[in-house]
Design a protein around this motif. Structure first.
Motif, PDB file in Angstrom:
ATOM      1  N   ARG A  68      -2.088  -3.122 -10.848  1.00  0.00           N
ATOM      2  CA  ARG A  68      -2.507  -1.847 -11.416  1.00  0.00           C
ATOM      3  C   ARG A  68      -3.217  -0.998 -10.363  1.00  0.00           C
ATOM      4  NH1 ARG A  68      -3.101  -0.044 -16.666  1.00  0.00           N
ATOM      5  NH2 ARG A  68      -4.679   1.564 -17.005  1.00  0.00           N
ATOM      6  N   VAL A  69      -4.070  -1.631  -9.561  1.00  0.00           N
ATOM      7  CA  VAL A  69      -4.752  -0.896  -8.507  1.00  0.00           C
ATOM      8  C   VAL A  69      -3.761  -0.441  -7.437  1.00  0.00           C
ATOM      9  CG1 VAL A  69      -6.410  -1.122  -6.614  1.00  0.00           C
ATOM     10  CG2 VAL A  69      -6.981  -1.987  -8.875  1.00  0.00           C
ATOM     11  N   MET A  70      -2.847  -1.322  -7.040  1.00  0.00           N
ATOM     12  CA  MET A  70      -1.862  -0.979  -6.021  1.00  0.00           C
ATOM     13  C   MET A  70      -0.991   0.188  -6.485  1.00  0.00           C
ATOM     14  SD  MET A  70      -0.919  -4.907  -4.941  1.00  0.00           S
ATOM     15  CE  MET A  70       0.639  -4.472  -4.146  1.00  0.00           C
ATOM     16  N   HIS A  71      -0.681   0.232  -7.769  1.00  0.00           N
ATOM     17  CA  HIS A  71       0.125   1.336  -8.299  1.00  0.00           C
ATOM     18  C   HIS A  71      -0.676   2.635  -8.336  1.00  0.00           C
ATOM     19  CE1 HIS A  71       2.994   3.524 -10.833  1.00  0.00           C
ATOM     20  NE2 HIS A  71       1.952   3.877 -11.558  1.00  0.00           N
ATOM     21  N   ALA A  72      -1.922   2.545  -8.798  1.00  0.00           N
ATOM     22  CA  ALA A  72      -2.740   3.755  -8.905  1.00  0.00           C
ATOM     23  C   ALA A  72      -2.992   4.384  -7.542  1.00  0.00           C
ATOM     24  CB  ALA A  72      -4.068   3.431  -9.592  1.00  0.00           C
ATOM     25  N   ALA A  73      -2.998   3.549  -6.492  1.00  0.00           N
ATOM     26  CA  ALA A  73      -3.226   4.049  -5.127  1.00  0.00           C
ATOM     27  C   ALA A  73      -1.990   3.802  -4.276  1.00  0.00           C
ATOM     28  CB  ALA A  73      -4.447   3.364  -4.521  1.00  0.00           C
ATOM     29  N   ALA A  74      -0.815   4.118  -4.817  1.00  0.00           N
ATOM     30  CA  ALA A  74       0.444   3.765  -4.167  1.00  0.00           C
ATOM     31  C   ALA A  74       0.601   4.391  -2.787  1.00  0.00           C
ATOM     32  CB  ALA A  74       1.616   4.177  -5.058  1.00  0.00           C
ATOM     33  N   ASP A  75       0.033   5.584  -2.560  1.00  0.00           N
ATOM     34  CA  ASP A  75       0.205   6.256  -1.274  1.00  0.00           C
ATOM     35  C   ASP A  75      -0.805   5.786  -0.237  1.00  0.00           C
ATOM     36  OD1 ASP A  75      -1.731   7.344  -2.882  1.00  0.00           O
ATOM     37  OD2 ASP A  75      -1.600   9.334  -1.996  1.00  0.00           O
ATOM     38  N   ALA A  76      -1.822   5.051  -0.629  1.00  0.00           N
ATOM     39  CA  ALA A  76      -2.808   4.503   0.312  1.00  0.00           C
ATOM     40  C   ALA A  76      -3.389   3.230  -0.297  1.00  0.00           C
ATOM     41  CB  ALA A  76      -3.907   5.518   0.592  1.00  0.00           C
TER      42      ALA A  76
END
Length: 493
Positions: free
Chosen positions: A410-418
């Motif tokens: 979920r965190v990786m998706h929410a901050a997909a560009d960084a």
């Protein structure tokens, strides 16, 4: 190309999609993600695209007319049955599920870090006696480690953004190794504290960068499973590593445990070097851009959810030994067995969390948090009884670590560009939840509410996380209906 597919379909009596898929599957580099299915069994059941073969002439026609893929040369011609691989290959499902050495190396590192973090909980009496300090003072070694992770996660991630990923992971493993070597040769409390803080600095960055690397080693629809595979090392540490380190500390001295963990660090560095491909640093790495990502509402919400979920776990786990001793009236053997049982639950939960998060991150979180809330409430009620307690501890372990893969994804998706800093910060958030949970549980005990109230406090924390996820999902659904072109949900992963 479509005319050629239709002609071959007419010859074979198959549909155009079946012909196209059968043709694509003749190339080993084509995975199920390209053709929109999760495994070969699904293709066999739904499309009938496997279990039969195109003739050599049919394959040649499709190769010739394709504007997408050139003819694939490594196939030998069999006049009777068409093109075949020169060497037999396993089925598509087996190719996907086979052991991934890179993931195994990351799991070894996670195992070592898990033992480093949790083993001192069982070594506190031995360390306190040897160094001449009280048990609460020795307990600060655990709190200092958790806070070191919170500080080290952003610090290490921001300062290493331009370092190639494999090189960075090996360097982080070396910090882990050096820190544990210093702990093994510590002659006083101050030196041991410094060694623990140094060791903690690798923790968040290793898991954060490792999660990104693990997800890059597999097809997109297997990312949560890959993250779970790496974290499996952390859960196995609770089943095998922590009891073994505790036994070694009791019989050989607490320093022996840290010598063993140092050896794991050396093994991790070698495994990472031998199994991971050369992975360049992300292009256009920008520390300020990474920091700006942390100001986004969805990212902060995902990190906050990790804090709440971890606090629900550690509110109770930190005090599991006195709970079993004082309320369940358990023997030392029973307590040891329950720690192993909990570790087995963590391992199974981690695997289940990764498996179901590949299907739906949000549904996995909702079901897991609801289950964790119920389990902790029942545990508070049945704590005095040994058999129900054993069952509940196993179920509690499953629910506790089934949260980890979906929270990380979920965190990786929410901050997909960084994602690098956010992913590392999520590990820091987990350890912050560790510290908060321990403080909450200690506060409940100090207030005189009793050990069952500790489990109820954990249930309240889990329930708060459940409410947060439900509200977030409904808000995203509403926003998606209003702005369908601009919203990508977690489910899209």
């Amino acid at each position: 190309m479509i005319d050629a597919l239709e002609a071959v379909a007419a010859e074979t009596g198959k549909t155009v999609p079946q012909v196209a898929i059968n043709w694509l599957l003749r190339r080993p580099t084509v995975s199920s993600v390209i053709i929109g299915a999760r495994n070969e069994a699904q293709l066999r059941d739904n499309l009938g695209a496997v279990g039969w073969e195109l003739t050599a002439a049919q394959v040649a026609v499709l190769d010739t007319t394709s504007d997408v893929l050139p003819p694939y040369p490594p196939y030998a011609l069999s006049p009777a049955r068409g093109f075949r691989p020169a060497k037999p290959c396993a089925g598509l499902r087996n190719d996907i599920m086979k052991l991934n050495p890179g993931l195994l190396a990351l799991a070894v590192g996670a195992f070592g870090i898990g033992v480093t973090e949790f083993a001192p909980m069982g070594l506190l009496p031995v360390i306190a006696t040897d160094l001449g300090v009280s048990i609460p003072t020795a307990g600060l070694l655990i709190s200092a480690y958790a806070l070191g992770v919170v500080i080290g996660a952003p610090l290490m991630t921001l300062t290493t953004g331009r370092v190639p990923r494999r090189t960075l992971l090996i360097a982080l493993a070396s910090i882990f190794t050096i820190g544990n070597l210093l702990a093994a040769v510590s002659t006083g409390y101050g030196m041991l504290m410094a060694a623990r803080i140094l060791t903690s600095f690798n923790h968040g960055a290793f898991f954060g960068v490792g999660s990104i690397v693990a997800a890059s080693l597999v097809p997109a629809e297997r990312r949560a499973g890959a993250v779970a595979a790496m974290f499996m090392g952390l859960t196995i540490a609770n089943v095998v590593g922590v009891p073994l380190a505790t036994w070694a500390g009791d019989h050989l001295g607490w320093r022996a445990s840290f010598w063993g963990i140092s050896a794991l660090g050396v093994a991790t560095m070698a495994a990472l070097r031998l199994t991971l491909p050369a992975l360049p640093a992300p292009e256009g790495s920008d520390a300020m851009a990474e920091l700006r990502v942390l100001t986004r509402g969805p990212v902060l919400g995902a990190l906050g959810l990790t804090v709440v979920g971890a606090s629900a776990m550690f509110t109770v786990f930190t005090y599991i030994t006195p709970i079993l001793r004082e309320v369940t009236h358990a023997s030392l053997g029973y307590i040891t067995a329950m720690l192993v049982t909990y570790g087995l639950g963590l391992t199974l939960g981690n695997w289940l969390g990764g498996r179901f998060a590949d299907r739906s991150v949000d549904k996995t979180l909702i079901i897991t948090l609801a289950s964790l809330t119920i389990i902790l409430i029942v545990f508070a009620l049945l704590m005095p009884f040994k058999i129900p307690t054993a069952v509940l501890i196993f179920l509690w372990g499953i629910a506790s670590f089934a949260l980890v893969p979906p929270l990380q994804i979920r965190v990786m998706h929410a901050a997909a560009d960084a994602p690098n800093l956010a992913s590392a910060m999520n590990i820091g958030a987990f350890n912050l939840g560790n510290a908060i949970g321990a403080a909450v549980g200690g506060g409940v005990i100090a207030a005189g509410f009793g050990y069952p109230a500790v489990a109820m406090a954990g249930a309240v924390s889990s329930a708060l996380g459940l409410i947060a996820v439900v509200v977030s999902v409904r808000r995203e659904a509403t926003h998606s209906r209003r702005h369908p072109a601009s919203v990508g949900t977690v489910e899209a992963m």
